[in-house]
Design a protein around this motif. Structure first.
Motif, mmCIF file in Angstrom:
data_model
loop_
_atom_site.group_PDB
_atom_site.id
_atom_site.type_symbol
_atom_site.label_atom_id
_atom_site.label_comp_id
_atom_site.label_asym_id
_atom_site.label_seq_id
_atom_site.Cartn_x
_atom_site.Cartn_y
_atom_site.Cartn_z
ATOM 1 N N SER A 85 21.976 89.882 -25.420
ATOM 2 C CA SER A 85 20.824 90.501 -26.061
ATOM 3 C C SER A 85 20.008 91.270 -25.017
ATOM 4 O O SER A 85 20.099 91.004 -23.809
ATOM 5 N N GLN A 86 19.214 92.221 -25.491
ATOM 6 C CA GLN A 86 18.370 92.989 -24.581
ATOM 7 C C GLN A 86 17.392 92.082 -23.842
ATOM 8 O O GLN A 86 17.108 92.291 -22.658
ATOM 9 N N LEU A 87 16.897 91.054 -24.525
ATOM 10 C CA LEU A 87 15.978 90.119 -23.878
ATOM 11 C C LEU A 87 16.653 89.390 -22.741
ATOM 12 O O LEU A 87 16.071 89.225 -21.656
ATOM 13 N N GLU A 88 17.895 88.939 -22.960
ATOM 14 C CA GLU A 88 18.628 88.245 -21.896
ATOM 15 C C GLU A 88 18.852 89.165 -20.706
ATOM 16 O O GLU A 88 18.734 88.733 -19.545
ATOM 17 N N ILE A 89 19.177 90.423 -20.967
ATOM 18 C CA ILE A 89 19.414 91.376 -19.879
ATOM 19 C C ILE A 89 18.134 91.635 -19.092
ATOM 20 O O ILE A 89 18.135 91.657 -17.856
ATOM 21 N N VAL A 90 17.011 91.808 -19.805
ATOM 22 C CA VAL A 90 15.727 92.064 -19.137
ATOM 23 C C VAL A 90 15.317 90.865 -18.294
ATOM 24 O O VAL A 90 14.869 91.014 -17.140
ATOM 25 N N ILE A 91 15.446 89.656 -18.854
ATOM 26 C CA ILE A 91 15.059 88.447 -18.114
ATOM 27 C C ILE A 91 15.922 88.278 -16.877
ATOM 28 O O ILE A 91 15.419 87.962 -15.785
ATOM 29 N N ALA A 92 17.234 88.492 -17.024
ATOM 30 C CA ALA A 92 18.132 88.351 -15.876
ATOM 31 C C ALA A 92 17.812 89.372 -14.794
ATOM 32 O O ALA A 92 17.814 89.047 -13.593
ATOM 33 N N PHE A 93 17.502 90.606 -15.195
ATOM 34 C CA PHE A 93 17.164 91.646 -14.217
ATOM 35 C C PHE A 93 15.859 91.315 -13.504
ATOM 36 O O PHE A 93 15.757 91.441 -12.275
ATOM 37 N N ALA A 94 14.852 90.879 -14.269
ATOM 38 C CA ALA A 94 13.557 90.561 -13.664
ATOM 39 C C ALA A 94 13.680 89.380 -12.701
ATOM 40 O O ALA A 94 13.080 89.384 -11.619
ATOM 41 N N ALA A 95 14.464 88.370 -13.088
ATOM 42 C CA ALA A 95 14.656 87.203 -12.220
ATOM 43 C C ALA A 95 15.371 87.597 -10.929
ATOM 44 O O ALA A 95 15.014 87.138 -9.835
ATOM 45 N N SER A 96 16.370 88.464 -11.043
ATOM 46 C CA SER A 96 17.096 88.920 -9.850
ATOM 47 C C SER A 96 16.195 89.745 -8.937
ATOM 48 O O SER A 96 16.252 89.609 -7.708
ATOM 49 N N ALA A 97 15.369 90.592 -9.540
ATOM 50 C CA ALA A 97 14.454 91.410 -8.739
ATOM 51 C C ALA A 97 13.455 90.545 -7.988
ATOM 52 O O ALA A 97 13.167 90.781 -6.805
ATOM 53 N N LEU A 98 12.919 89.535 -8.662
ATOM 54 C CA LEU A 98 11.958 88.639 -8.004
ATOM 55 C C LEU A 98 12.621 87.855 -6.881
ATOM 56 O O LEU A 98 12.027 87.666 -5.808
ATOM 57 N N ALA A 99 13.862 87.401 -7.116
ATOM 58 C CA ALA A 99 14.590 86.658 -6.084
ATOM 59 C C ALA A 99 14.868 87.519 -4.859
ATOM 60 O O ALA A 99 15.017 87.002 -3.748
ATOM 61 N N PHE A 100 14.922 88.844 -5.044
ATOM 62 C CA PHE A 100 15.105 89.760 -3.909
ATOM 63 C C PHE A 100 13.783 90.070 -3.221
ATOM 64 O O PHE A 100 13.686 90.089 -1.985
ATOM 65 N N LEU A 101 12.730 90.313 -4.003
ATOM 66 C CA LEU A 101 11.453 90.735 -3.447
ATOM 67 C C LEU A 101 10.699 89.589 -2.773
ATOM 68 O O LEU A 101 9.971 89.816 -1.800
ATOM 69 N N TRP A 102 10.826 88.369 -3.292
ATOM 70 C CA TRP A 102 10.084 87.234 -2.749
ATOM 71 C C TRP A 102 10.379 86.996 -1.260
ATOM 72 O O TRP A 102 9.444 86.941 -0.444
ATOM 73 N N PRO A 103 11.647 86.867 -0.845
ATOM 74 C CA PRO A 103 11.895 86.683 0.590
ATOM 75 C C PRO A 103 11.519 87.898 1.423
ATOM 76 O O PRO A 103 11.174 87.762 2.599
ATOM 77 N N CYS A 104 11.588 89.113 0.815
ATOM 78 C CA CYS A 104 11.161 90.311 1.554
ATOM 79 C C CYS A 104 9.673 90.242 1.861
ATOM 80 O O CYS A 104 9.237 90.612 2.961
ATOM 81 N N TRP A 105 8.885 89.785 0.896
ATOM 82 C CA TRP A 105 7.445 89.639 1.092
ATOM 83 C C TRP A 105 7.158 88.616 2.188
ATOM 84 O O TRP A 105 6.314 88.832 3.068
ATOM 85 N N ILE A 106 7.867 87.494 2.155
ATOM 86 C CA ILE A 106 7.692 86.464 3.185
ATOM 87 C C ILE A 106 8.069 87.023 4.557
ATOM 88 O O ILE A 106 7.360 86.808 5.553
ATOM 89 N N ALA A 107 9.192 87.745 4.622
ATOM 90 C CA ALA A 107 9.645 88.310 5.897
ATOM 91 C C ALA A 107 8.643 89.322 6.441
ATOM 92 O O ALA A 107 8.377 89.354 7.656
ATOM 93 N N LEU A 108 8.064 90.147 5.579
ATOM 94 C CA LEU A 108 7.074 91.129 6.032
ATOM 95 C C LEU A 108 5.835 90.449 6.597
ATOM 96 O O LEU A 108 5.273 90.894 7.606
ATOM 97 N N ALA A 109 5.397 89.371 5.959
ATOM 98 C CA ALA A 109 4.235 88.639 6.468
ATOM 99 C C ALA A 109 4.499 88.116 7.875
ATOM 100 O O ALA A 109 3.659 88.237 8.770
ATOM 101 N N ILE A 110 5.674 87.551 8.090
ATOM 102 C CA ILE A 110 6.023 87.019 9.410
ATOM 103 C C ILE A 110 6.150 88.154 10.422
ATOM 104 O O ILE A 110 5.690 88.047 11.564
ATOM 105 N N ALA A 111 6.779 89.262 9.997
ATOM 106 C CA ALA A 111 6.980 90.394 10.907
ATOM 107 C C ALA A 111 5.659 90.976 11.396
ATOM 108 O O ALA A 111 5.560 91.441 12.544
ATOM 109 N N PHE A 112 4.627 90.943 10.550
ATOM 110 C CA PHE A 112 3.312 91.474 10.927
ATOM 111 C C PHE A 112 2.424 90.423 11.585
ATOM 112 O O PHE A 112 1.232 90.640 11.792
ATOM 113 N N GLY A 113 2.995 89.272 11.930
ATOM 114 C CA GLY A 113 2.250 88.252 12.667
ATOM 115 C C GLY A 113 1.365 87.379 11.816
ATOM 116 O O GLY A 113 0.487 86.682 12.352
#
Length: 261
Positions: free
Chosen positions: A213-241
């Protein structure tokens, strides 16, 4: 040197830094990866392929083959390969991957069906790949709660300090839980989505045209995007001290373990 209350100020060791912490995380994931593969390999053999594992690190081999256990004319139109993922020679997943090209539209359809130990089609195995984040979080919770460092942090000479008691070895349970919950919060939706699809497919037979279903596709995409962006945000915080969000909320800091400590 003293702080405003008249007590000696803490001279903190230098921060761990992005690359040191990243390498420590890789070592920790490899530890969990090996443990999970060993567990799934055992369950795969005990259940005749009823349990399998698809993790972030996977090495598969495929070879052309004819399959037993089906007389379905639809499945007979597919060209099949038998694929497997193994751990030191012990299989953790075995499946048949089929491709078929429509003679008129030239559209290509694909199909994947799990196999038993004799190479026959079987109902879908339970894929335990969604457990890897949960197991990693529990491992870090136990290790940092008991020793203030995981195996990866130990190899890279890192130590998780309580900001209010920096000489303490081992974090208080509340701080250790808070640190891991926030650290892996961004992976939670993807873990839940992975568990949902794993249990939804379990014990079913795939069909040539599988739709979501379109809902399943949207939820899966949003979950994957968050799983990618979350560690990037953490890494940027550490990189900037700066302290990443899980350390700020838990009241902890990761520092290099100096030789004189």
């Amino acid at each position: 040197m003293t702080d405003e209350g008249g007590e000696p100020a803490v001279t903190w060791p230098r921060p761990g830094g992005l690359w040191r912490r990243l390498l420590a995380s890789i070592v920790d994931y490899l530890v969990i990866f090996v443990a999970l593969y060993a567990l799934v390999a055992t369950l795969f053999l005990m259940t005749d392929g009823g349990v399998k594992g698809s993790f972030w690190l996977n090495w598969k081999t495929c070879q052309s083959a004819s399959l037993k256990g089906t007389s379905d004319p639809v499945l007979s139109r597919y060209d099949w390969q038998v694929c497997a993922t193994s751990f030191f020679g012990f299989p953790v997943a075995r499946w048949a991957a089929g491709t078929s090209t429509d003679s008129q539209s030239k559209a290509v359809s694909t199909l994947s069906i799990d196999l038993d130990s004799n190479g026959n089609f079987r109902s879908a195995a339970l894929d335990l790949g969604f457990l890897q984040v949960l197991v990693l979080a529990i491992y870090l919770l136990v290790m940092e709660g008991a020793f203030s460092r995981s195996l990866g942090k130990g190899v890279l000479a890192l130590f998780v300090h309580d900001e209010l008691d920096w000489h303490r070895e081992g974090l208080a349970l509340q701080k250790a839980v808070r640190r891991q919950v926030v650290k892996f919060l961004g992976y939670l939706p993807a873990t839940l989505v992975g568990a949902f699809f794993a249990f939804q497919a379990w014990k079913t037979f795939p069909i040539p045209v599988q739709s979501y279903s379109q809902l399943e596709i949207v939820i899966a995409f949003a979950a994957s995007a968050l799983a990618f962006l979350w560690p990037c945000w953490i890494a940027l915080a550490i990189a900037f001290g700066n302290e990443p969000i899980h350390d700020r909320i838990a009241g902890t800091t990761v520092r290099v373990l100096e030789a004189d400590q």
